[in-house]
Design an enzyme around this catalytic site. Structure first.
Site, short mmCIF file in Angstrom:
data_model
loop_
_atom_site.label_atom_id
_atom_site.label_comp_id
_atom_site.label_asym_id
_atom_site.label_seq_id
_atom_site.Cartn_x
_atom_site.Cartn_y
_atom_site.Cartn_z
N LYS A 170 0.90 -1.21 -0.08
CA LYS A 170 0.07 0.05 -0.16
C LYS A 170 0.83 1.32 -0.15
CE LYS A 170 -2.11 -1.19 3.91
NZ LYS A 170 -1.46 -2.48 4.24
N ARG A 229 -9.24 0.34 9.28
CA ARG A 229 -8.68 -1.06 9.32
C ARG A 229 -9.89 -1.88 10.29
NH1 ARG A 229 -2.86 0.18 9.13
NH2 ARG A 229 -1.70 -1.66 9.34
N ARG A 263 11.60 -5.83 5.14
CA ARG A 263 11.43 -4.12 4.62
C ARG A 263 12.18 -3.35 5.61
NH1 ARG A 263 5.43 -1.87 5.40
NH2 ARG A 263 5.58 -2.69 7.47
N ARG A 272 11.62 -1.30 11.07
CA ARG A 272 10.52 -0.82 11.80
C ARG A 272 10.48 -2.09 12.98
NH1 ARG A 272 5.33 0.30 8.52
NH2 ARG A 272 4.46 -0.65 10.33
N ARG A 290 0.18 -9.02 13.62
CA ARG A 290 -0.32 -8.03 12.59
C ARG A 290 -1.37 -8.76 11.77
NH1 ARG A 290 4.78 -5.12 10.68
NH2 ARG A 290 3.23 -3.72 9.67
P1 ADP Z 1 2.17 -1.99 3.30
O1 ADP Z 1 2.45 -0.50 3.25
O2 ADP Z 1 1.04 -2.39 2.54
O3 ADP Z 1 2.55 -2.49 4.60
P2 ADP Z 1 4.61 -1.52 1.75
O4 ADP Z 1 4.61 -0.66 0.68
O5 ADP Z 1 5.34 -1.04 2.93
O6 ADP Z 1 3.44 -2.26 2.35
O7 ADP Z 1 5.61 -2.97 1.28
C1 ADP Z 1 6.00 -4.03 2.22
C2 ADP Z 1 7.32 -4.29 1.57
O8 ADP Z 1 7.24 -5.25 0.36
C3 ADP Z 1 8.38 -3.41 1.38
O9 ADP Z 1 9.66 -3.72 1.92
C4 ADP Z 1 8.43 -3.11 0.00
O10 ADP Z 1 9.68 -2.73 -0.56
C5 ADP Z 1 8.00 -4.50 -0.53
N1 ADP Z 1 7.23 -4.45 -1.74
C6 ADP Z 1 5.99 -3.56 -2.15
N2 ADP Z 1 5.51 -3.89 -3.24
C7 ADP Z 1 6.17 -5.25 -3.70
C8 ADP Z 1 6.02 -5.86 -4.87
N3 ADP Z 1 4.99 -5.75 -5.62
N4 ADP Z 1 6.85 -6.93 -5.03
C9 ADP Z 1 7.78 -7.26 -4.02
N5 ADP Z 1 7.91 -6.39 -2.89
C10 ADP Z 1 7.01 -5.62 -2.70
P1 AMP Z 2 1.23 0.46 9.00
O1 AMP Z 2 2.09 1.45 8.92
O2 AMP Z 2 0.00 0.77 8.28
O3 AMP Z 2 1.57 -0.95 8.97
O4 AMP Z 2 0.57 0.60 10.42
C1 AMP Z 2 1.36 0.54 11.73
C2 AMP Z 2 0.53 0.41 13.03
O5 AMP Z 2 0.12 1.55 13.17
C3 AMP Z 2 -0.29 -0.82 12.92
O6 AMP Z 2 0.03 -2.16 13.30
C4 AMP Z 2 -1.35 -0.02 14.09
O7 AMP Z 2 -0.94 -0.54 15.50
C5 AMP Z 2 -1.13 1.26 13.78
N1 AMP Z 2 -2.27 1.57 12.74
C6 AMP Z 2 -2.27 2.34 11.68
N2 AMP Z 2 -3.23 2.42 11.25
C7 AMP Z 2 -4.33 2.21 11.98
C8 AMP Z 2 -5.86 2.05 11.89
N3 AMP Z 2 -6.49 2.57 10.94
N4 AMP Z 2 -6.26 1.78 13.03
C9 AMP Z 2 -5.55 1.23 14.27
N5 AMP Z 2 -4.21 1.11 14.18
C10 AMP Z 2 -3.50 1.63 13.23
#
Ligand code: ADP
Ligand code: AMP
Length: 216
Positions: A13, A88, A126, A159, A170
């Site tokens: 995302k 969420r 990541r 992270r 998660r």
């Molecule tokens: P989210 O925001 O949904 O938690 P991220 O955009 O942070 O996900 O992506 C999670 C991990 O996967 C990151 O390390 C990113 O570089 C990697 N990633 C994102 N899209 C892809 C893809 N299409 N193929 C492989 N790795 C990806």
């Molecule tokens: P993310 O960066 O989207 O992976 O979110 C990291 C963490 O932030 C999550 O595991 C939750 O602890 C908190 N968080 C982010 N968005 C929300 C949401 N919409 N509702 C509740 N907790 C959230």
């Protein structure tokens, strides 16, 4: 355009949102980023959120809905926004519907689908930039120089909630509390599911199609 990117943690995302907002000229609103910024600044919101985030749990709905209500009331959201990581829970989705009542509701909810086993590899590999928040992956989207951000030269870090133990929590939380939103938005007729299990550019192309955009 008022868009929600839905999908499990690690679906891509944030990666897609960073590119999409430059094409759509709307702000990228990530509740996770907002909580991380609050933690860095040591605000009371950050202190509260950290307790939940470190355990892989969700921050309570009242708190999260409150920060979104304030954010989408800002002038830069008048022409639309891209929500990443919100809503969420069903309660958050219902609260968002209320906030958008009279504003035409959401234009699209894009569900980025990725198999569970791939999500664990994505999350544990990541890396993020401490300065600009750019997202990397040790295998799939590696920086040119280890631990250094390609775009700003900042230091990369892992992270705290991307360790394997917390990742599993998660993903459980996603299944129980967030996955029901797929049905919620299907019933509203705004959901489109795309295949997130392909190269980053291919996912972006499918996203563009789903949003009726032609980026070539
Ligand atoms: P989210 O925001 O949904 O938690 P991220 O955009 O942070 O996900 O992506 C999670 C991990 O996967 C990151 O390390 C990113 O570089 C990697 N990633 C994102 N899209 C892809 C893809 N299409 N193929 C492989 N790795 C990806
Ligand atoms: P993310 O960066 O989207 O992976 O979110 C990291 C963490 O932030 C999550 O595991 C939750 O602890 C908190 N968080 C982010 N968005 C929300 C949401 N919409 N509702 C509740 N907790 C959230």
């Amino acid at each position: 355009m008022k868009i929600v990117l839905l999908g499990p943690p690690g679906a891509g995302k944030g990666t897609q949102a960073d590119v999409l907002v430059k094409k759509l000229f709307v702000p990228h609103i990530s509740t996770g980023d907002m909580f991380r910024a609050a933690i860095s600044s040591g605000t009371p919101l950050g202190v509260e959120a950290k307790g939940y985030m470190d355990k892989g749990q969700l921050v309570p709905d009242e708190v999260t809905v409150g920060i979104i209500a304030d954010r989408i009331a800002q002038p830069d959201c008048r022409e639309g926004f891209l929500l990443d990581g919100f809503p969420r829970t069903l309660a958050q989705a219902e609260a968002l519907d209320k906030l958008l009542a009279g504003l035409g509701g959401l234009d699209a909810v894009i569900n980025i689908s990725v198999p569970l086993d791939k999500l664990i590899v994505r999350l544990t590999g990541r890396r993020m930039c401490r300065d600009c928040g750019n997202i990397y992956h040790l295998l799939y989207n590696a920086p040119e120089k280890e631990d250094v951000c390609d775009s700003c030269g900042g230091q990369l870090y892992q992270r705290a909630d991307d360790c394997e133990e917390t990742v599993k929590n998660r993903l459980d939380v996603y299944e129980k509390q967030t996955a029901p939103l797929i049905e919620y938005y299907t019933r509203q007729g705004v959901l489109k599911t795309i295949n997130g299990d392909q190269q980053i550019n291919a996912v972006l192309a499918e996203l563009g199609d789903a949003l009726g955009q032609h980026w070539g």
